[in-house]
Enzyme design. Structure first.
Site, PDB file in Angstrom:
ATOM      1  N   ARG A  36      47.617  14.383 -21.485  1.00 54.27           N
ATOM      2  CA  ARG A  36      47.150  15.644 -20.914  1.00 54.27           C
ATOM      3  C   ARG A  36      45.909  16.180 -21.632  1.00 54.27           C
ATOM      4  O   ARG A  36      45.068  16.835 -21.006  1.00 54.27           O
ATOM      5  CB  ARG A  36      48.282  16.669 -20.947  1.00 54.27           C
ATOM      6  CG  ARG A  36      49.375  16.361 -19.939  1.00 54.27           C
ATOM      7  CD  ARG A  36      50.531  17.331 -20.010  1.00 54.27           C
ATOM      8  NE  ARG A  36      51.434  17.137 -18.875  1.00 54.27           N
ATOM      9  CZ  ARG A  36      52.565  17.800 -18.705  1.00 54.27           C
ATOM     10  NH1 ARG A  36      52.946  18.699 -19.596  1.00 54.27           N
ATOM     11  NH2 ARG A  36      53.327  17.577 -17.659  1.00 54.27           N
ATOM     12  N   LYS A 223      68.920  12.604  -9.022  1.00 53.40           N
ATOM     13  CA  LYS A 223      69.640  13.513  -8.138  1.00 53.40           C
ATOM     14  C   LYS A 223      68.954  13.781  -6.805  1.00 53.40           C
ATOM     15  O   LYS A 223      67.765  14.040  -6.745  1.00 53.40           O
ATOM     16  CB  LYS A 223      69.869  14.839  -8.860  1.00 53.40           C
ATOM     17  CG  LYS A 223      70.785  14.715 -10.072  1.00 53.40           C
ATOM     18  CD  LYS A 223      71.070  16.079 -10.683  1.00 53.40           C
ATOM     19  CE  LYS A 223      72.061  15.969 -11.839  1.00 53.40           C
ATOM     20  NZ  LYS A 223      72.371  17.300 -12.422  1.00 53.40           N
ATOM     21  N   GLY A 379      57.110  12.971 -13.850  1.00 59.00           N
ATOM     22  CA  GLY A 379      57.118  12.534 -15.238  1.00 59.00           C
ATOM     23  C   GLY A 379      57.645  11.136 -15.460  1.00 59.00           C
ATOM     24  O   GLY A 379      57.040  10.330 -16.160  1.00 59.00           O
ATOM     25  N   GLY A 402      56.677  18.910 -12.010  1.00 55.73           N
ATOM     26  CA  GLY A 402      57.139  19.927 -11.063  1.00 55.73           C
ATOM     27  C   GLY A 402      56.067  20.356 -10.091  1.00 55.73           C
ATOM     28  O   GLY A 402      56.331  20.580  -8.905  1.00 55.73           O
TER      29      GLY A 402
END
Length: 423
Positions: A36, A223, A379, A402
């Site tokens: 980053r 999930k 990620g 996200g």
């Protein structure tokens, strides 16, 4: 959406306040992964080349209060002493990041001090022209993440006073309505995007609005519940939807298959059925595992057991996909003009169960070589392409987990809405 970029404003002689995403892994005060930081350097370099008075950088680093509380609870449970200040200094202070950036830039980066982000205007204005300044962790202030807009505005207004131009290059936090990412734009005379933010939007937004077709989407991870919205959004444009990872077993159970001890969200079975039905009605092909690499336990040392079929015995759990499934992946991805990948298709962290995810990475890289647009977001997917040394073979590897997911869901992101052309 069209966003205003840093190239659209005259920066000469101006003071610039820039939001970066330097939320990087730290250990004992040292940067562990500089992805980053490196991603922000092109925008930083460009701004400095324009002859600015000062460039002030701000970022969060973890969630100090939340992380310290968890660490303290663990220490108390283990009967060990806990030094909160030492913990925060080792993991959450931005001075080591400033020092790391200084080496990367090859020029001084002045740290504004550990006393927070307020009251720094005089300090900033006292620095020589062309100075790069780094503020302390924005999340040391409760106003940064406050739910109340008036509270956020207190910090946002202060931060905005440090520059005549606000540049947002922190895509990783673009989905957060925080003081330093969105509220600040209300007080800054000019608000624009940096090059990283521009690139993220340019690659991700068309996947939802107008992708080059056929579009193949690979959605994996543990999930279903965390991926419902993105699955529903991608059904609008995708020709094929590959569902892998732990979440695939919820879909297989929804189809009536035996999944053994595999990870399943029983409360999402009906949701999985609805998604399968919606895909059928939309003419979207769904690819689920046709065979597996299984194990008795979730362990890196577990013995891999090949399962030549969809159903799993009661004693085993699915850990990766098998060769039949990989053939299906290859056939689907070879036709795609656009590929978006979010989430691994197996437990790639364990080498014995990494073959499926590695194959997806190689197939996606090969598609890039054929001229297809390939976008990796999330990620774990980013960690996977880095592990297999293929990140540079993708059209774009997103820096936002996200944020990329929410953009693919078709949501409007607060950090981006403030820098669109119509603002």
């Amino acid at each position: 959406m069209a966003i205003k970029t840093v190239k659209t404003v005259d920066l000469k002689g101006k003071r610039v306040i820039m939001r970066v995403d330097f939320n990087v892994p730290m250990k004992d005060g040292a940067v562990q992964d500089d992805t980053r930081i490196v991603a922000a350097i092109p925008t930083i370099t460009y701004i400095l080349e324009q002859g600015v008075k000062t460039l002030t950088l701000m970022s969060h680093l973890g969630d100090p209060a939340k992380d310290a509380k968890k660490a303290q609870e663990k220490a108390e449970k283990d009967g060990k002493p806990f030094d909160k200040d030492a913990y925060i200094k080792g993991k959450h202070r931005l001075a080591p990041v400033a020092a790391y950036l200084e080496k990367k830039l090859g020029r001084p980066v002045i740290f504004a001090g550990e006393d927070g982000c307020y009251g720094k205007r005089a300090f900033i204005e006292s620095q020589p022209d062309g100075s790069v300044i780094m503020l302390e962790n924005t999340r040391f202030h409760k106003e940064e993440t406050a739910k109340d807009a008036a509270e956020r505005d207190k910090l946002a207004k202060e931060l905005a006073s440090y520059g005549e131009v606000f540049v947002n290059d922190a895509f990783g936090t673009a989905h957060r309505d925080h003081a330093s990412t969105a509220s600040i734009a209300k007080f800054a005379p000019v608000s624009v995007a940096g090059f990283l933010m521009e690139k993220e939007v340019d690659y991700l937004e068309p996947i939802v609005t107008n992708p080059q077709k056929p579009l193949a989407a690979i959605i994996g991870g543990a999930k279903v519940s965390s991926k419902i919205a993105v699955l529903e959004s991608l059904l609008k444009n995708a020709a094929v939807l590959v569902i892998g990872g732990g979440m695939a077993y919820t879909f297989l159970k929804a189809q009536g298959h035996k999944v053994g001890k595999s990870l399943v969200e029983d409360d999402q079975i009906d949701t999985a059925r609805k998604i399968l039905e919606a895909a059928k009605n939309a003419g979207v092909e769904i690819i689920l595992p046709a065979d597996h690499l299984a194990a008795e336990t979730f362990d890196a040392a577990a013995k891999p057991v090949p399962i030549d079929g969809v159903d799993l015995p009661d004693t085993l759990m699915g850990m990766d996909v098998g060769p039949k499934t990989l053939e299906k992946y290859q056939a689907a991805l070879e036709k795609a003009k656009t590929i978006v990948w979010n989430g691994p298709v197996g437990v790639f962290e364990f080498d014995a169960f990494a073959k499926g995810t590695e194959a997806v990475a190689k197939l996606t890289a090969a598609a890039t070589g054929r001229g297809s647009i390939t976008v990796v977001g999330g990620g774990d997917s980013v960690a996977a392409v880095n592990k297999f040394g293929l990140a540079n073979k993708m059209s774009h590897v997103s820096t936002g987990g996200g944020a990329s997911l929410e953009l693919l869901e078709g949501k409007k992101l607060p950090g981006i809405e403030q820098i669109t052309e119509n603002k």
